[in-house]
Design an enzyme around this catalytic site. Structure first.
Site, PDB file in Angstrom:
ATOM      1  N   HIS A   1       0.836  -1.206   0.000  1.00  0.00           N
ATOM      2  CA  HIS A   1       0.000   0.000   0.000  1.00  0.00           C
ATOM      3  C   HIS A   1       0.869   1.254   0.000  1.00  0.00           C
ATOM      4  O   HIS A   1       0.663   2.172  -0.816  1.00  0.00           O
ATOM      5  CB  HIS A   1      -0.909  -0.025   1.231  1.00  0.00           C
ATOM      6  N   GLU A   2       1.852   1.297   0.893  1.00  0.00           N
ATOM      7  CA  GLU A   2       2.701   2.481   1.010  1.00  0.00           C
ATOM      8  C   GLU A   2       3.589   2.663  -0.211  1.00  0.00           C
ATOM      9  O   GLU A   2       3.913   3.799  -0.578  1.00  0.00           O
ATOM     10  CB  GLU A   2       3.558   2.394   2.280  1.00  0.00           C
TER      11      GLU A   2
ATOM     12  N   ASP B   1      -5.748   7.581   4.673  1.00  0.00           N
ATOM     13  CA  ASP B   1      -5.960   8.184   3.357  1.00  0.00           C
ATOM     14  C   ASP B   1      -7.296   8.920   3.283  1.00  0.00           C
ATOM     15  O   ASP B   1      -7.405   9.966   2.646  1.00  0.00           O
ATOM     16  CB  ASP B   1      -5.900   7.102   2.272  1.00  0.00           C
TER      17      ASP B   1
ATOM     18  N   HIS C   1       1.868   4.901  -2.655  1.00  0.00           N
ATOM     19  CA  HIS C   1       2.073   6.323  -2.369  1.00  0.00           C
ATOM     20  C   HIS C   1       3.464   6.768  -2.829  1.00  0.00           C
ATOM     21  O   HIS C   1       3.626   7.839  -3.426  1.00  0.00           O
ATOM     22  CB  HIS C   1       1.943   6.588  -0.872  1.00  0.00           C
TER      23      HIS C   1
END
Length: 286
Positions: free
Chosen positions: A42-43, A136, A46
């Site tokens: 997930h990170e 988020d 980003h």
């Protein structure tokens, strides 16, 4: 070329060690490993999006059910960029769904493992979209309110809304649902993160102003400000909005009006150190 230009510096938040201990006690270490991998993936979403936009990234801090990408950007990048960087994390979970579909089709992993991955992927996907800072969903809430209100007011609203929401969720959980230590720690951790950010709200606001003073803010429109001559500089700055240039009209007691540029106000405050003067006094004879 340095390896750090391509690979982020990753740190583990101390709270994650608590959950590692809990996982050993409860026999759920494999589940924690899956969650850790999903959070990291997930990170990285980003991170990749931020690198595409050439953001200055310090590091990534991982904690259970989420993480934080620390950057040197403080409300000065275009909001469209921030939206894309923010949703790049949740988008990674859609990729996980696709990989799970392929894995099931070609029988790469046992069905029991795929079910665990799908379950925690869904939990993480939905959890990170909750409008609580610094998830988020909370970042999207800040961006949404920043489009219509001054940055300072938007930031304060997001933090206060997040803390109130967390307290309500904790009360509902304690009163109506079975107590689980892991979820209790997660909500307490989020509350403490917001409490810390609330204490540091002045420094966040100063970083926002310093980026404007350095000319690094993205501008997409003009919004005039009409302020009384007895207003302090901080009272004027508290009306500053993201992506908006502010011509400032100072109204004196005799209805005389004087126009100044926001850059002149920032110059007077940060360079000339006019901390204890009103905006009317500084620009009366300029």
């Amino acid at each position: 070329m340095k390896l750090t230009n391509y690979v982020p510096s990753i740190h583990i938040h101390p709270v994650l060690y608590i959950f590692i201990v809990i996982s050993f006690i409860t026999g759920t270490f494999f589940e924690l490993f899956i969650i850790f991998f999903l959070v990291l993936f997930h990170e990285l979403g980003h991170y990749i999006a931020a690198k595409i936009f050439k953001w200055r990234i310090k590091n990534i801090v991982l904690w259970v059910f989420g993480g934080v990408m620390d950057t040197d950007e403080h409300g000065n990048k275009p909001m469209k960029e921030e939206v894309l960087v923010t949703i790049a994390g949740p988008f990674q979970h859609l990729i996980i769904y696709f990989f799970c579909f392929l894995a099931e089709t070609f029988q790469i992993f046992p069905l029991s493992i795929l079910e665990l991955i799908l379950y925690y992927n869904t939990i993480l996907f939905m959890f990170n979209l909750i409008p609580i800072w610094p998830l988020d969903g909370g970042k999207l809430l800040l961006l949404l309110t920043s489009a219509y209100f001054p940055f300072k007011k938007s930031y304060h609203f997001t933090i206060l809304f997040s803390m109130i929401t967390i307290v309500i969720v904790l009360m509902i959980q304690l009163l109506f649902f079975p107590f689980t230590l892991s979820s209790f720690f997660i909500w307490i951790f989020l509350f403490m993160e917001n409490r810390t950010d609330w204490k540091q709200r002045f420094y966040v606001f100063m970083r926002f102003l310093l980026r404007r003073y350095d000319g690094e803010s993205s501008i997409n429109g003009v919004v005039p400000l009409h302020v009384a001559s007895e207003s302090s500089f901080l009272e004027v700055f508290s009306q500053f909005r993201r992506e908006k240039k502010h011509p400032i009209y100072i109204i004196y007691p005799d209805n005389e009006r004087k126009s100044v540029d926001e850059s002149d106000c920032l110059q007077s405050y940060f360079y000339e150190k006019a901390y204890n003067h009103t905006i009317g006094d500084i620009f009366l004879y300029k």
